[in-house]
Design an enzyme around this catalytic site. Sequence first.
Site, PDB file in Angstrom:
ATOM      1  N   LYS A  32       0.839  -1.204   0.000  1.00  0.00           N
ATOM      2  CA  LYS A  32       0.000   0.000   0.000  1.00  0.00           C
ATOM      3  C   LYS A  32       0.873   1.252   0.000  1.00  0.00           C
ATOM      4  CE  LYS A  32      -3.890  -2.320   2.238  1.00  0.00           C
ATOM      5  NZ  LYS A  32      -4.568  -2.674   3.480  1.00  0.00           N
ATOM      6  N   GLN A  58      -3.999  -1.237  10.043  1.00  0.00           N
ATOM      7  CA  GLN A  58      -4.047  -2.575   9.448  1.00  0.00           C
ATOM      8  C   GLN A  58      -4.643  -3.578  10.443  1.00  0.00           C
ATOM      9  OE1 GLN A  58      -3.115  -3.278   6.127  1.00  0.00           O
ATOM     10  NE2 GLN A  58      -4.090  -5.237   6.548  1.00  0.00           N
ATOM     11  N   ASP A  98     -10.701   3.660   4.428  1.00  0.00           N
ATOM     12  CA  ASP A  98     -11.175   2.276   4.308  1.00  0.00           C
ATOM     13  C   ASP A  98     -12.708   2.220   4.343  1.00  0.00           C
ATOM     14  OD1 ASP A  98      -9.056   0.468   4.023  1.00  0.00           O
ATOM     15  OD2 ASP A  98      -8.552   0.545   6.153  1.00  0.00           O
TER      16      ASP A  98
END
Length: 291
Positions: free
Chosen positions: A54, A98, A121
Amino acid sequence: MPAQKIDGQELSKAIRAEVAAGVAAHVAAGGRPPGLAAVLVGDNPASEVYVRSKRKACEDAGMNSWLHRLPATASEEDLLKLVADLNADPAVHGILVQLPLPKQIREEAIINAISPAKDVDAFHPQNVGLLAAGHPRYLPCTPFGVQQMLARSGIPTIGKNVVVIGRSNIVGKPMALILMQKPTKDFPEAGDATVTVVHRGTKDLPAVCRTADILIAAVGVAKFVTADFVKPGAAVIDVGINSVDGKLVGDVDAESVSPVAGWLSPVPKGVGPMTITMLLQNTLKSAVAAK
Ligand code: NAP
C-alpha cells in the site's frame, strides 16, 4: 471456450495512472500532497506485506505515506493516542490501521476513533451509514475495486441478477449495498442490480448462485465455487485470498469454473491490486475535499 479474464493488475495500472494525474493536478493547483498514514501493531507477516504494497503504491502515485509501528503489547490507549494525533495532522488525509489487531485492542473502538473524513477504508459507522443511505463519502476499497472491475470490463449491472457469497462488513455487505442501489449524482457507481446475499444459513446455495448473471465470491474458503454454482456465461469475481501449501488460492476453483463462466477474475492479480488502487483513489478524494 475458457472465460474471459478480468485482469485486476492491468485495470489497476490504468486507474493508478489516473490517480497519479489527479494528484499532480491537485498539487499544481496549490493543494497539499495527499498523505496516507499506515499503522501497524505487532509483527503479523501478512500485514507487513499488505502495508508495504500500500505504501509503495502511494509513493508511486506521488502521495506521501508514513508508517507508524506499535509493539504487539501496545494498549488500546496507546493506539487511540496515535489515532488522535493523526486525526489532528493536516498532512494526513487517510488513516489506515491494518487489521487484525492484537486481542487486547478492540477493533471497533479504533475504527470509531478515526476521523470519518480520514477513514479511507470506509469502516467507520458514519461512513457505513452514508453508504447505506445512498450518499457515500468513500466506498470501501475491496467492493469498490470489484465494482470498477465490472464497470471497466463493460459488464453491465443494471437489471442483472447478482449473487454475493459472504456477508462480512468489509466485503459482502458493502458489495451488496453498492450493487443494489440506484445510481444518482452523488453515487454514480451504484449498480441498479437485483442482489441476493448468501451465507452459511442459505438453503441450496449452489442453486441460488446459478441464478446469478454476476457471481461474487467472498467466502474465505479455497476453491469453494465450482462449475455447478455457475450459470453459463456468467461473470465470476473471486475476492478470496487463501493460502494452500504456501500458494495463493482464491474462493473460486478456476479450473472447474472457467469453461462455464463468460468472465472470471484471477487470483492473484485480480481483486487484490484493485483494493489497493481504490485506497489511493479514496486518499486523493480526501485530500481534494480537505483542499
Ligand atoms: P469473513 O469475514 O470470514 O466472511 C466470510 C463470509 O463467507 C461469511 O459471511 C460466511 O458466512 C460466508 N461463508 C464462509 N463459509 C461458508 C460456507 N461454507 N457456506 C456459505 N457461506 C460461507 O471473510 P471476508 O473478510 O469477507 O473475506 C472473504 C475472503 O475475501 C477471504 O478469503 C479474504 O481473505 C478475502 N479478502 C480479499 C480482499 C482483497 O483485497 N482481495 C480483501 C478482503 C478480503 P456466515 O456469515 O454465515 O458465517
